[in-house]
Design a protein around this motif. Sequence first.
Motif, PDB file in Angstrom:
ATOM      1  N   MET A 235      -5.523  -9.102   0.478  1.00 56.51           N
ATOM      2  CA  MET A 235      -5.296 -10.281   1.345  1.00 56.51           C
ATOM      3  C   MET A 235      -4.023  -9.710   1.854  1.00 56.51           C
ATOM      4  O   MET A 235      -3.211  -9.416   1.649  1.00 56.51           O
ATOM      5  CB  MET A 235      -5.424 -11.620   0.439  1.00 56.51           C
ATOM      6  CG  MET A 235      -6.836 -11.684  -0.036  1.00 56.51           C
ATOM      7  SD  MET A 235      -8.318 -11.428   0.838  1.00 56.51           S
ATOM      8  CE  MET A 235      -8.120 -12.734   2.074  1.00 56.51           C
ATOM      9  N   GLY A 236      -3.830 -10.631   3.175  1.00 57.91           N
ATOM     10  CA  GLY A 236      -2.421 -10.699   3.709  1.00 57.91           C
ATOM     11  C   GLY A 236      -1.958  -9.107   4.203  1.00 57.91           C
ATOM     12  O   GLY A 236      -0.841  -8.693   4.122  1.00 57.91           O
ATOM     13  N   ALA A 237      -3.127  -8.414   4.727  1.00 53.76           N
ATOM     14  CA  ALA A 237      -2.863  -6.828   5.024  1.00 53.76           C
ATOM     15  C   ALA A 237      -3.362  -6.515   6.315  1.00 53.76           C
ATOM     16  O   ALA A 237      -4.176  -7.214   6.880  1.00 53.76           O
ATOM     17  CB  ALA A 237      -4.015  -5.944   4.071  1.00 53.76           C
TER      18      ALA A 237
ATOM     19  N   LYS B 214     -15.760  11.009   5.710  1.00 52.62           N
ATOM     20  CA  LYS B 214     -15.085   9.989   5.077  1.00 52.62           C
ATOM     21  C   LYS B 214     -14.259   9.531   6.051  1.00 52.62           C
ATOM     22  O   LYS B 214     -13.822   9.829   7.227  1.00 52.62           O
ATOM     23  CB  LYS B 214     -14.117  10.455   3.805  1.00 52.62           C
ATOM     24  CG  LYS B 214     -13.301  11.334   3.858  1.00 52.62           C
ATOM     25  CD  LYS B 214     -12.577  11.687   2.588  1.00 52.62           C
ATOM     26  CE  LYS B 214     -11.432  12.949   2.962  1.00 52.62           C
ATOM     27  NZ  LYS B 214     -10.683  13.022   1.645  1.00 52.62           N
ATOM     28  N   ALA B 215     -13.491   8.338   5.546  1.00 53.58           N
ATOM     29  CA  ALA B 215     -12.354   7.973   6.469  1.00 53.58           C
ATOM     30  C   ALA B 215     -11.210   7.386   5.386  1.00 53.58           C
ATOM     31  O   ALA B 215     -11.391   7.097   4.349  1.00 53.58           O
ATOM     32  CB  ALA B 215     -12.906   6.692   7.078  1.00 53.58           C
ATOM     33  N   LYS B 216     -10.101   7.229   6.289  1.00 55.93           N
ATOM     34  CA  LYS B 216      -8.719   6.543   5.473  1.00 55.93           C
ATOM     35  C   LYS B 216      -8.455   5.419   6.405  1.00 55.93           C
ATOM     36  O   LYS B 216      -8.243   5.489   7.551  1.00 55.93           O
ATOM     37  CB  LYS B 216      -7.807   7.811   5.531  1.00 55.93           C
ATOM     38  CG  LYS B 216      -6.705   7.277   4.851  1.00 55.93           C
ATOM     39  CD  LYS B 216      -5.698   8.531   4.680  1.00 55.93           C
ATOM     40  CE  LYS B 216      -6.029   9.303   3.691  1.00 55.93           C
ATOM     41  NZ  LYS B 216      -5.254  10.490   3.408  1.00 55.93           N
ATOM     42  N   VAL B 217      -8.246   4.376   5.457  1.00 56.36           N
ATOM     43  CA  VAL B 217      -7.566   3.095   6.054  1.00 56.36           C
ATOM     44  C   VAL B 217      -6.210   2.808   6.031  1.00 56.36           C
ATOM     45  O   VAL B 217      -5.905   3.017   4.512  1.00 56.36           O
ATOM     46  CB  VAL B 217      -8.380   1.895   5.825  1.00 56.36           C
ATOM     47  CG1 VAL B 217      -8.009   0.623   6.403  1.00 56.36           C
ATOM     48  CG2 VAL B 217      -9.777   1.872   6.090  1.00 56.36           C
ATOM     49  N   THR B 218      -5.476   2.822   6.854  1.00 54.25           N
ATOM     50  CA  THR B 218      -3.959   2.626   6.463  1.00 54.25           C
ATOM     51  C   THR B 218      -3.685   1.081   6.902  1.00 54.25           C
ATOM     52  O   THR B 218      -3.829   0.636   7.760  1.00 54.25           O
ATOM     53  CB  THR B 218      -2.847   3.446   7.309  1.00 54.25           C
ATOM     54  OG1 THR B 218      -3.349   4.860   7.155  1.00 54.25           O
ATOM     55  CG2 THR B 218      -1.549   3.373   6.996  1.00 54.25           C
ATOM     56  N   TYR B 219      -2.955   0.517   5.784  1.00 52.75           N
ATOM     57  CA  TYR B 219      -2.472  -0.986   6.100  1.00 52.75           C
ATOM     58  C   TYR B 219      -1.187  -1.316   5.391  1.00 52.75           C
ATOM     59  O   TYR B 219      -0.682  -0.609   4.731  1.00 52.75           O
ATOM     60  CB  TYR B 219      -3.529  -1.888   5.590  1.00 52.75           C
ATOM     61  CG  TYR B 219      -3.791  -1.772   3.996  1.00 52.75           C
ATOM     62  CD1 TYR B 219      -2.911  -2.759   2.978  1.00 52.75           C
ATOM     63  CD2 TYR B 219      -4.515  -0.744   3.458  1.00 52.75           C
ATOM     64  CE1 TYR B 219      -3.062  -2.520   1.771  1.00 52.75           C
ATOM     65  CE2 TYR B 219      -4.798  -0.795   2.206  1.00 52.75           C
ATOM     66  CZ  TYR B 219      -3.995  -1.775   1.336  1.00 52.75           C
ATOM     67  OH  TYR B 219      -3.961  -1.454  -0.054  1.00 52.75           O
ATOM     68  N   LYS B 220      -0.526  -2.299   6.050  1.00 51.86           N
ATOM     69  CA  LYS B 220       0.769  -2.759   5.424  1.00 51.86           C
ATOM     70  C   LYS B 220       0.398  -4.197   4.794  1.00 51.86           C
ATOM     71  O   LYS B 220      -0.168  -5.112   5.347  1.00 51.86           O
ATOM     72  CB  LYS B 220       1.688  -2.900   6.592  1.00 51.86           C
ATOM     73  CG  LYS B 220       2.461  -1.637   6.763  1.00 51.86           C
ATOM     74  CD  LYS B 220       3.479  -1.807   7.708  1.00 51.86           C
ATOM     75  CE  LYS B 220       4.238  -0.406   7.978  1.00 51.86           C
ATOM     76  NZ  LYS B 220       5.385  -0.439   9.127  1.00 51.86           N
ATOM     77  N   LEU B 221       1.173  -4.598   3.696  1.00 59.41           N
ATOM     78  CA  LEU B 221       0.948  -5.677   3.053  1.00 59.41           C
ATOM     79  C   LEU B 221       1.940  -6.669   3.995  1.00 59.41           C
ATOM     80  O   LEU B 221       3.199  -6.213   3.807  1.00 59.41           O
ATOM     81  CB  LEU B 221       1.200  -5.743   1.675  1.00 59.41           C
ATOM     82  CG  LEU B 221       0.084  -5.073   0.873  1.00 59.41           C
ATOM     83  CD1 LEU B 221       0.636  -5.153  -0.748  1.00 59.41           C
ATOM     84  CD2 LEU B 221      -0.983  -5.871   0.974  1.00 59.41           C
ATOM     85  N   ARG B 222       1.666  -7.749   4.268  1.00 57.45           N
ATOM     86  CA  ARG B 222       2.781  -8.805   5.036  1.00 57.45           C
ATOM     87  C   ARG B 222       3.523  -9.278   4.028  1.00 57.45           C
ATOM     88  O   ARG B 222       4.847  -9.515   4.527  1.00 57.45           O
ATOM     89  CB  ARG B 222       1.953  -9.707   5.611  1.00 57.45           C
ATOM     90  CG  ARG B 222       0.885  -9.148   6.668  1.00 57.45           C
ATOM     91  CD  ARG B 222       0.340 -10.596   7.632  1.00 57.45           C
ATOM     92  NE  ARG B 222      -0.465 -11.374   6.887  1.00 57.45           N
ATOM     93  CZ  ARG B 222      -0.169 -12.568   6.531  1.00 57.45           C
ATOM     94  NH1 ARG B 222       0.817 -13.083   6.643  1.00 57.45           N
ATOM     95  NH2 ARG B 222      -1.180 -13.139   5.818  1.00 57.45           N
TER      96      ARG B 222
END
Length: 463
Positions: free
Chosen positions: A231-233, A244-252
């Motif tokens: 959550m909060g990403a 395949k795939a790669k998901v990049t995210y930042k935590l708020r």
Amino acid sequence: MANYDVIIIGSGPGGYVGAIRCAQLGLKTACVEGRDTLGGTCLNVGCIPSKALLHASHQLHEAEHNFAKMGLTGAAPKVDWKQMLAYKDDVIAQNTKGIEFLFKKNKVDWIKGWASIPKAGEVKVGDEIHTAKHIVIASGSEPATIPGAEVAIDEKVVVTSTGALELNKIPKTMTVVGGGVIGLELGSVYARLGTEVTVVEFMDGITPGMDLEVAKQFQRILAKQGLKFIMGAAVSKVAATKTKAKVTYKLRKDDSEHTLDTEVVLVSTGRKPFTEGLGLDALGIEMTPRGQIAQSSYRTNIPGIYAIGDAIEGPMLAHKAEDEGMAVAEMIAGQKPHVNYGVIPGVIYTHPEVANVGQTEEQLKEAGVAYKIGKFSFMGNGRAKANFAADGFVKLLADAKTDRILGAHVIGPMAGDLIHEVCVAMEFGAAAEDLARTCHAHPTYSEAMREAALACGDGAIHA
């Protein structure tokens, strides 16, 4: 070229219902559809096929977890994914052919192709111009992308809901971007089929806008079923390869960056109106800042052109579009229809189901409305316990002074059907006591609704 009273663009729930209603009211009607089959997103790549897969995967869950408890023993069923997809496709075909039959029955012409509107009173399909006194835009919606993120959707590795309905195999891992209705429904399908599902959501809770108490319980239940939540990403990039795939995210919360490796990414960050190719800019049709067609009582700023469904403001729900399809038809026919937007139910078809109508507790607090709550757990419902479906509760909200029902929120078995009792009650301005004093058959799930209404008064019986 043919002259019509009404041409409706789009054969989704709003378009086909509107077309049939126009014909029933004596209007010469045509419906333009570019797909090979009628029914729009809902019947072809949305509501209907997703419910077929939800039903099939739920049967698997029951066989794996509950059959033995009931004395039903034997070899565990194996998943034949190709056959499950064939079943889904057969369900689609039955429904889309059903709409085609209804068009013929009601003498609605199906103009096959993609439409544009050169000017008021004209609809162009291919090289032909068709004329009509009234044109209704019911063009529906399409998946929205992740705002500000680098995403290349190929419908094989990085998919929308459309691609998720026809993957060539059941993936070992799936990342769902977006914790809304579509992502949670399809995430549930694959989790039941053995996929490790991770939901990445920008907000701090799933299903934004839902009653908060229900949303929290819903997330806890889904987590018990094996879905993982981040959550909060904020997702910034989805990079796909052939396999395949790669998901990049930042935590708020701390701005830290993370990545997830996954076989499939389902992008389910909402939908947007599908109006491309209609020629709305050249026509001068006013739009809202969110890309919807601006309208007043379904009338656009161009006389003789109307818009309904996902193309305009309001919840993107098939049944909302259906109501608007009937309303615009009746309005064109000279009647005075009315759609009560305060009584539009919403349903999530997971297990347990989640349903709501009216206002949430948070909305009532913000509006300063004095209210009371009647709650009842399905643990106190005999039918639910017998069917291994006792997770969840009914929450009824009523005016503190008048007892008038203001909203209802259900998480539990058959919630999508139970909610309509409250819809009817609210449409007639009923009080919680009216519902509480209505005899309900025993044993049924609906008794939980009555118990919640009793809880708004002197108290539930089985709590």
